[in-house]
Design a protein around this motif. Structure first.
Motif, mmCIF file in Angstrom:
data_model
loop_
_atom_site.group_PDB
_atom_site.id
_atom_site.type_symbol
_atom_site.label_atom_id
_atom_site.label_comp_id
_atom_site.label_asym_id
_atom_site.label_seq_id
_atom_site.Cartn_x
_atom_site.Cartn_y
_atom_site.Cartn_z
ATOM 1 N N SER A 139 35.993 -22.795 41.558
ATOM 2 C CA SER A 139 35.345 -22.673 40.118
ATOM 3 C C SER A 139 36.142 -22.191 39.102
ATOM 4 O O SER A 139 36.246 -22.813 37.926
ATOM 5 C CB SER A 139 34.101 -22.115 40.442
ATOM 6 O OG SER A 139 32.996 -22.404 41.253
ATOM 7 N N ILE A 194 38.650 -24.936 38.376
ATOM 8 C CA ILE A 194 38.049 -26.057 37.397
ATOM 9 C C ILE A 194 37.859 -25.448 36.013
ATOM 10 O O ILE A 194 38.222 -26.326 35.040
ATOM 11 C CB ILE A 194 36.948 -26.435 38.038
ATOM 12 C CG1 ILE A 194 36.937 -27.264 39.378
ATOM 13 C CG2 ILE A 194 35.984 -27.551 37.247
ATOM 14 C CD1 ILE A 194 35.634 -27.492 40.028
ATOM 15 N N GLY A 226 41.094 -25.530 34.485
ATOM 16 C CA GLY A 226 41.630 -26.905 34.125
ATOM 17 C C GLY A 226 41.118 -27.534 32.835
ATOM 18 O O GLY A 226 41.730 -28.195 32.063
ATOM 19 N N ILE A 227 39.915 -27.347 32.787
ATOM 20 C CA ILE A 227 39.187 -27.916 31.499
ATOM 21 C C ILE A 227 39.733 -27.267 30.286
ATOM 22 O O ILE A 227 40.161 -27.774 29.233
ATOM 23 C CB ILE A 227 37.494 -27.274 31.682
ATOM 24 C CG1 ILE A 227 36.916 -28.378 32.669
ATOM 25 C CG2 ILE A 227 37.030 -27.801 30.207
ATOM 26 C CD1 ILE A 227 35.678 -27.938 32.999
ATOM 27 N N GLY A 251 43.259 -28.432 29.821
ATOM 28 C CA GLY A 251 43.222 -29.985 29.546
ATOM 29 C C GLY A 251 43.049 -30.105 28.057
ATOM 30 O O GLY A 251 43.396 -30.913 27.234
ATOM 31 N N MET A 298 42.520 -34.134 30.775
ATOM 32 C CA MET A 298 41.490 -33.714 31.288
ATOM 33 C C MET A 298 41.275 -33.631 32.824
ATOM 34 O O MET A 298 41.280 -32.703 33.652
ATOM 35 C CB MET A 298 39.920 -33.977 30.865
ATOM 36 C CG MET A 298 40.003 -33.533 29.376
ATOM 37 S SD MET A 298 39.927 -31.809 29.305
ATOM 38 C CE MET A 298 38.656 -31.330 28.191
ATOM 39 N N PRO A 299 41.118 -34.970 33.674
ATOM 40 C CA PRO A 299 41.198 -35.140 34.688
ATOM 41 C C PRO A 299 42.392 -34.760 35.590
ATOM 42 O O PRO A 299 42.336 -33.741 36.712
ATOM 43 C CB PRO A 299 41.018 -36.569 35.194
ATOM 44 C CG PRO A 299 40.439 -37.190 33.872
ATOM 45 C CD PRO A 299 41.078 -36.313 33.015
ATOM 46 N N SER A 359 44.515 -32.208 34.737
ATOM 47 C CA SER A 359 44.451 -30.654 34.411
ATOM 48 C C SER A 359 43.537 -30.100 35.407
ATOM 49 O O SER A 359 43.608 -29.125 36.021
ATOM 50 C CB SER A 359 44.567 -30.079 33.110
ATOM 51 O OG SER A 359 43.242 -30.458 32.454
ATOM 52 N N ILE A 360 42.213 -30.758 35.665
ATOM 53 C CA ILE A 360 41.140 -30.138 36.224
ATOM 54 C C ILE A 360 41.703 -30.395 37.862
ATOM 55 O O ILE A 360 41.438 -29.363 38.425
ATOM 56 C CB ILE A 360 39.883 -30.834 35.997
ATOM 57 C CG1 ILE A 360 39.450 -30.523 34.671
ATOM 58 C CG2 ILE A 360 38.763 -30.482 37.001
ATOM 59 C CD1 ILE A 360 38.095 -31.530 34.172
ATOM 60 N N ALA A 372 42.153 -27.052 40.177
ATOM 61 C CA ALA A 372 41.260 -26.876 41.286
ATOM 62 C C ALA A 372 42.302 -26.882 42.600
ATOM 63 O O ALA A 372 41.809 -25.979 43.543
ATOM 64 C CB ALA A 372 40.427 -28.021 41.410
#
Length: 116
Positions: A66, A69, A72-73, A76, A91-92, A94-95, A99
């Protein structure tokens, strides 16, 4: 039209085949060991006193996932706003990167928990 009639039995047949092979092979191995006079205590799975409880490992990995994530947001957003990277990439990417890094850190922490 008739493909759904074939897919369902194939799925159930595959599941049955995997379980059948697992249990029949295990039974044959045990019978062979018993015939050779091996001690039956190898069939009993003893708890390691040094192993970390599964709930601690699960909570640790979920927490780190968590946090990864969330980080990552944030990363991003920084890439998207400040460095003009396309949001579909920033975004995807880095998430998933953060993670995965969180799960990797969780793996190493869990490994250290087992040593202690």
């Amino acid at each position: 039209m008739g493909s759904e009639l074939i897919i369902i039995p194939v799925i159930f047949g595959t599941i049955f085949g995997v379980f059948y092979l697992y249990f029949s092979t295990r039974n044959k191995e045990r019978l062979a060991l018993i015939e050779k006079g091996t001690d039956a205590s190898i069939f009993v799975k003893g708890k390691k006193e040094q192993a970390a409880p599964i709930w601690k490992v699960l909570i640790l990995n979920i927490a780190l996932l968590s946090m990864g994530i969330g980080l990552g947001i944030v990363l991003g957003g920084i890439l998207w706003k400040n460095l003009n990277v396309a949001s579909e990439i920033a975004m995807p990417g880095s998430i998933f990167l953060m993670a995965g890094a969180g799960l990797l850190i969780g793996f190493f922490i869990t490994k250290n928990l087992d040593k202690d």
